[in-house]
Design an enzyme around this catalytic site. Sequence first.
Site, PDB file in Angstrom:
ATOM      1  N   HIS A 117       0.813  -1.214   0.000  1.00  0.00           N
ATOM      2  CA  HIS A 117       0.000   0.000   0.000  1.00  0.00           C
ATOM      3  C   HIS A 117       0.851   1.270   0.000  1.00  0.00           C
ATOM      4  O   HIS A 117       0.287   2.369  -0.061  1.00  0.00           O
ATOM      5  CB  HIS A 117      -0.933   0.019   1.212  1.00  0.00           C
ATOM      6  CG  HIS A 117      -2.179  -0.798   1.023  1.00  0.00           C
ATOM      7  ND1 HIS A 117      -2.237  -2.145   1.298  1.00  0.00           N
ATOM      8  CD2 HIS A 117      -3.415  -0.461   0.573  1.00  0.00           C
ATOM      9  CE1 HIS A 117      -3.458  -2.591   1.037  1.00  0.00           C
ATOM     10  NE2 HIS A 117      -4.184  -1.594   0.591  1.00  0.00           N
ATOM     11  N   GLY A 131      -6.832   8.315   7.162  1.00  0.00           N
ATOM     12  CA  GLY A 131      -6.395   9.667   7.483  1.00  0.00           C
ATOM     13  C   GLY A 131      -5.030   9.791   8.110  1.00  0.00           C
ATOM     14  O   GLY A 131      -4.540  10.914   8.296  1.00  0.00           O
ATOM     15  N   GLY A 132      -4.406   8.667   8.458  1.00  0.00           N
ATOM     16  CA  GLY A 132      -3.095   8.730   9.075  1.00  0.00           C
ATOM     17  C   GLY A 132      -3.157   8.552  10.583  1.00  0.00           C
ATOM     18  O   GLY A 132      -4.232   8.550  11.191  1.00  0.00           O
ATOM     19  N   GLY A 168      -6.136   9.027  13.694  1.00  0.00           N
ATOM     20  CA  GLY A 168      -6.428   7.934  14.619  1.00  0.00           C
ATOM     21  C   GLY A 168      -6.198   8.323  16.057  1.00  0.00           C
ATOM     22  O   GLY A 168      -6.962   7.932  16.947  1.00  0.00           O
TER      23      GLY A 168
END
Length: 247
Positions: free
Chosen positions: A158, A227-228, A232
């Site tokens: 990814h 979103g990174g 989180g």
Amino acid sequence: FDEFKKQMLEQKTRTLKADVFTLALGIVHVFLWWCLAELMIHFMYMHAIYSSYPVLSEVSYWTLGGLALAQVLFFYVKYLVLFGIPALVVRMDGLEPPELPRCVIVMYSFTGMWRCFDVGLHRFLIRYIYIPMGGSRCGWHGMLFSTAITFAFVSYWHGGHGYLWYWAGLNWVGVIVEYGIKRLLSISFIQDMIAQFVSPRICHRIHAAVAAVSTSMLILTNLIFLGGEHIGEIYWNRIFVQGWPRA
């Protein structure tokens, strides 16, 4: 590849009427999914929310929970479009593509998420990475190692960014914990103790509580993927630390 080869060698009877119906139905499905995704982008600013730290830090706990669910649902709808178009093309060639992603709302385990969301990726990982590395045939240590290598490959595939290693690591932990609980509950002594002291109704409630924890962690890991790690961290601190137990 073996499944593709098998389908290519099969002789299937096809009719023009059935092909036209399949094409029309597939186009309608993809169009509806695409419209829903565009509506969510236009009215809910789904892409902007991923990086809107001030907004996520100021909204109420219930609003934040709703935004989290909306984000993972948008992720699901987007993949329906991305997977639905090539799946339709494959069907027009007389082949049966992997199943489309299952709705994230009905996912309550890490194992089920990986098995049913991206079916093609799951089959590839099992066949070409997990099993060749030993898998569960080599006992606990082999399973832990094979699963770790599999998730390491997924993270690298990814993009290999830092937040993807957090995402992959949390998913690895989730799968391992679920596997350990399943093995523990398969012990005959544990099963006898549960049958003797715990009623079926209580068992269902315990299962629901455990599934709720798993579902929450699934959503959190997906938010990290989308979103990174900073996004989180906001969700974790506001909902699970500051908002506990009200949120």
